[in-house]
Write a protein that holds these residues in place. Structure first.
Motif, PDB file in Angstrom:
ATOM      1  N   LEU A 179       0.862  -1.182   0.000  1.00  0.00           N
ATOM      2  CA  LEU A 179       0.000   0.000   0.000  1.00  0.00           C
ATOM      3  C   LEU A 179       0.895   1.227   0.000  1.00  0.00           C
ATOM      4  O   LEU A 179       1.923   1.235   0.679  1.00  0.00           O
ATOM      5  CB  LEU A 179      -0.879  -0.017   1.250  1.00  0.00           C
ATOM      6  CG  LEU A 179      -1.656   1.239   1.626  1.00  0.00           C
ATOM      7  CD1 LEU A 179      -2.697   1.568   0.569  1.00  0.00           C
ATOM      8  CD2 LEU A 179      -2.330   1.053   2.975  1.00  0.00           C
ATOM      9  N   GLU A 180       0.512   2.251  -0.755  1.00  0.00           N
ATOM     10  CA  GLU A 180       1.294   3.483  -0.806  1.00  0.00           C
ATOM     11  C   GLU A 180       0.460   4.664  -0.330  1.00  0.00           C
ATOM     12  O   GLU A 180      -0.734   4.744  -0.623  1.00  0.00           O
ATOM     13  CB  GLU A 180       1.763   3.769  -2.237  1.00  0.00           C
ATOM     14  CG  GLU A 180       2.741   2.771  -2.773  1.00  0.00           C
ATOM     15  CD  GLU A 180       3.204   3.112  -4.182  1.00  0.00           C
ATOM     16  OE1 GLU A 180       2.681   4.070  -4.790  1.00  0.00           O
ATOM     17  OE2 GLU A 180       4.091   2.416  -4.674  1.00  0.00           O
TER      18      GLU A 180
ATOM     19  N   ARG B  82       9.013   1.716   3.371  1.00  0.00           N
ATOM     20  CA  ARG B  82      10.081   2.538   2.817  1.00  0.00           C
ATOM     21  C   ARG B  82       9.491   3.868   2.374  1.00  0.00           C
ATOM     22  O   ARG B  82       8.339   3.938   1.941  1.00  0.00           O
ATOM     23  CB  ARG B  82      10.782   1.860   1.652  1.00  0.00           C
ATOM     24  CG  ARG B  82       9.923   1.709   0.425  1.00  0.00           C
ATOM     25  CD  ARG B  82      10.647   0.953  -0.681  1.00  0.00           C
ATOM     26  NE  ARG B  82       9.810   0.871  -1.873  1.00  0.00           N
ATOM     27  CZ  ARG B  82      10.120   1.419  -3.033  1.00  0.00           C
ATOM     28  NH1 ARG B  82      11.266   2.038  -3.194  1.00  0.00           N
ATOM     29  NH2 ARG B  82       9.311   1.327  -4.064  1.00  0.00           N
ATOM     30  N   ILE B  83      10.283   4.921   2.501  1.00  0.00           N
ATOM     31  CA  ILE B  83       9.910   6.236   2.004  1.00  0.00           C
ATOM     32  C   ILE B  83      10.770   6.505   0.781  1.00  0.00           C
ATOM     33  O   ILE B  83      11.984   6.308   0.821  1.00  0.00           O
ATOM     34  CB  ILE B  83      10.104   7.320   3.076  1.00  0.00           C
ATOM     35  CG1 ILE B  83       9.150   7.060   4.251  1.00  0.00           C
ATOM     36  CG2 ILE B  83       9.871   8.716   2.490  1.00  0.00           C
ATOM     37  CD1 ILE B  83       9.309   8.008   5.419  1.00  0.00           C
TER      38      ILE B  83
ATOM     39  N   GLU C 199       6.720  13.932  -5.704  1.00  0.00           N
ATOM     40  CA  GLU C 199       6.302  13.831  -4.309  1.00  0.00           C
ATOM     41  C   GLU C 199       7.011  12.658  -3.632  1.00  0.00           C
ATOM     42  O   GLU C 199       7.569  11.794  -4.297  1.00  0.00           O
ATOM     43  CB  GLU C 199       4.794  13.630  -4.212  1.00  0.00           C
ATOM     44  CG  GLU C 199       4.350  12.286  -4.765  1.00  0.00           C
ATOM     45  CD  GLU C 199       2.842  12.072  -4.752  1.00  0.00           C
ATOM     46  OE1 GLU C 199       2.101  12.959  -4.328  1.00  0.00           O
ATOM     47  OE2 GLU C 199       2.422  10.987  -5.180  1.00  0.00           O
ATOM     48  N   PHE C 200       6.946  12.649  -2.317  1.00  0.00           N
ATOM     49  CA  PHE C 200       7.460  11.514  -1.556  1.00  0.00           C
ATOM     50  C   PHE C 200       6.286  10.633  -1.158  1.00  0.00           C
ATOM     51  O   PHE C 200       5.184  11.131  -0.914  1.00  0.00           O
ATOM     52  CB  PHE C 200       8.227  11.991  -0.318  1.00  0.00           C
ATOM     53  CG  PHE C 200       9.595  12.499  -0.645  1.00  0.00           C
ATOM     54  CD1 PHE C 200      10.701  11.673  -0.509  1.00  0.00           C
ATOM     55  CD2 PHE C 200       9.779  13.788  -1.117  1.00  0.00           C
ATOM     56  CE1 PHE C 200      11.973  12.129  -0.831  1.00  0.00           C
ATOM     57  CE2 PHE C 200      11.036  14.259  -1.438  1.00  0.00           C
ATOM     58  CZ  PHE C 200      12.136  13.426  -1.302  1.00  0.00           C
ATOM     59  N   ARG C 201       6.539   9.342  -1.121  1.00  0.00           N
ATOM     60  CA  ARG C 201       5.519   8.369  -0.718  1.00  0.00           C
ATOM     61  C   ARG C 201       6.113   7.405   0.291  1.00  0.00           C
ATOM     62  O   ARG C 201       7.317   7.208   0.339  1.00  0.00           O
ATOM     63  CB  ARG C 201       5.017   7.572  -1.920  1.00  0.00           C
ATOM     64  CG  ARG C 201       4.178   8.374  -2.879  1.00  0.00           C
ATOM     65  CD  ARG C 201       3.588   7.483  -3.944  1.00  0.00           C
ATOM     66  NE  ARG C 201       2.743   8.265  -4.847  1.00  0.00           N
ATOM     67  CZ  ARG C 201       2.072   7.738  -5.856  1.00  0.00           C
ATOM     68  NH1 ARG C 201       2.157   6.434  -6.108  1.00  0.00           N
ATOM     69  NH2 ARG C 201       1.316   8.493  -6.617  1.00  0.00           N
ATOM     70  N   ILE C 202       5.208   6.800   1.034  1.00  0.00           N
ATOM     71  CA  ILE C 202       5.613   5.706   1.908  1.00  0.00           C
ATOM     72  C   ILE C 202       4.928   4.450   1.381  1.00  0.00           C
ATOM     73  O   ILE C 202       3.723   4.446   1.122  1.00  0.00           O
ATOM     74  CB  ILE C 202       5.268   5.972   3.397  1.00  0.00           C
ATOM     75  CG1 ILE C 202       5.783   4.827   4.276  1.00  0.00           C
ATOM     76  CG2 ILE C 202       3.778   6.219   3.601  1.00  0.00           C
ATOM     77  CD1 ILE C 202       5.738   5.115   5.767  1.00  0.00           C
ATOM     78  N   GLY C 203       5.702   3.417   1.167  1.00  0.00           N
ATOM     79  CA  GLY C 203       5.190   2.119   0.764  1.00  0.00           C
ATOM     80  C   GLY C 203       5.199   1.207   1.982  1.00  0.00           C
ATOM     81  O   GLY C 203       6.209   1.099   2.670  1.00  0.00           O
TER      82      GLY C 203
ATOM     83  N   GLY D 173      -7.812  -3.192 -11.714  1.00  0.00           N
ATOM     84  CA  GLY D 173      -6.363  -3.312 -11.586  1.00  0.00           C
ATOM     85  C   GLY D 173      -5.641  -2.098 -11.040  1.00  0.00           C
ATOM     86  O   GLY D 173      -4.455  -1.936 -11.274  1.00  0.00           O
ATOM     87  N   THR D 174      -6.343  -1.218 -10.330  1.00  0.00           N
ATOM     88  CA  THR D 174      -5.669  -0.047  -9.755  1.00  0.00           C
ATOM     89  C   THR D 174      -4.759  -0.472  -8.614  1.00  0.00           C
ATOM     90  O   THR D 174      -5.038  -1.433  -7.901  1.00  0.00           O
ATOM     91  CB  THR D 174      -6.690   0.980  -9.225  1.00  0.00           C
ATOM     92  OG1 THR D 174      -7.478   0.359  -8.206  1.00  0.00           O
ATOM     93  CG2 THR D 174      -7.580   1.503 -10.333  1.00  0.00           C
ATOM     94  N   ASN D 175      -3.674   0.249  -8.437  1.00  0.00           N
ATOM     95  CA  ASN D 175      -2.754  -0.027  -7.335  1.00  0.00           C
ATOM     96  C   ASN D 175      -3.247   0.666  -6.072  1.00  0.00           C
ATOM     97  O   ASN D 175      -3.784   1.773  -6.147  1.00  0.00           O
ATOM     98  CB  ASN D 175      -1.344   0.466  -7.672  1.00  0.00           C
ATOM     99  CG  ASN D 175      -0.703  -0.355  -8.754  1.00  0.00           C
ATOM    100  OD1 ASN D 175      -0.893  -1.564  -8.817  1.00  0.00           O
ATOM    101  ND2 ASN D 175       0.042   0.288  -9.628  1.00  0.00           N
ATOM    102  N   PRO D 176      -3.049   0.044  -4.908  1.00  0.00           N
ATOM    103  CA  PRO D 176      -3.487   0.660  -3.662  1.00  0.00           C
ATOM    104  C   PRO D 176      -2.673   1.917  -3.338  1.00  0.00           C
ATOM    105  O   PRO D 176      -1.492   1.838  -3.034  1.00  0.00           O
ATOM    106  CB  PRO D 176      -3.256  -0.413  -2.606  1.00  0.00           C
ATOM    107  CG  PRO D 176      -2.875  -1.642  -3.321  1.00  0.00           C
ATOM    108  CD  PRO D 176      -2.502  -1.281  -4.717  1.00  0.00           C
TER     109      PRO D 176
END
Length: 158
Positions: free
Chosen positions: A32-33, A83-84, A90-94, A149-152
């Motif tokens: 999840l992101e 992980r960030i 932008e920055f994301r956290i997975g 099929g969208t990514n979370p």
């Protein structure tokens, strides 16, 4: 020499059993992101932001058999199962969520700091060689469902 090569290849193919082939074809889809912004829409995962969320403050916990356990696997590339990273502008956290087989909807707790924690709950499709997320809830609210099929991915305001 050609006979030896053919023999080695033949033995290799014969030595593969159904179980090892199944492992090669397994799927683990538990990621999840998040993008995280403040009330002004500023990216607070960006380490240059004065009020950024520090990676060192974040902890993940999984609820397993009724016990909340901190996630730490020192041999993993991401020992705390998150992980960030920078994604485009932008920055994301997975986050790699809890996928315990003992729970109908496994819980993952994200402790952002000493006073703030969010709860992620997920429903999975399971088979002998796959775990695939179907729905994800954040603090009890459905935030993602597997459609087309969208990514979370979710934008979280803190």
């Amino acid at each position: 020499m050609k006979k030896y090569i053919v023999l080695i290849i033949s033995l290799t193919i014969i030595s593969c059993n159904e179980e090892s082939v199944e492992e090669l074809n397994s799927t683990l889809d538990v990621g999840l992101e998040f993008s995280i912004v403040n009330s002004n829409g500023e990216d607070i995962l960006n380490p240059s932001h004065p009020d950024c969320i520090k990676e060192s403050d974040i902890k993940l916990y999984y609820l397993i058999d009724g016990i909340k356990k901190e996630v730490y696997n020192p041999n993993y590339d991401f020992p705390r199962n998150f992980r960030i990273y920078e994604h485009q502008n932008e920055f994301r956290i997975g986050i790699f969520q809890n996928h315990s087989e003992n729970e109908d909807k496994p819980l993952t707790y994200i402790q952002w700091n000493e006073s703030e924690t969010d709860t992620i709950e997920a429903a999975y499709y399971r088979s002998s060689n796959a775990i695939i997320q179907k729905k994800i809830w954040l603090n009890g609210d459905l935030i993602w469902e597997s459609i087309n099929g969208t990514n979370p991915y979710f934008i979280l305001t803190k």
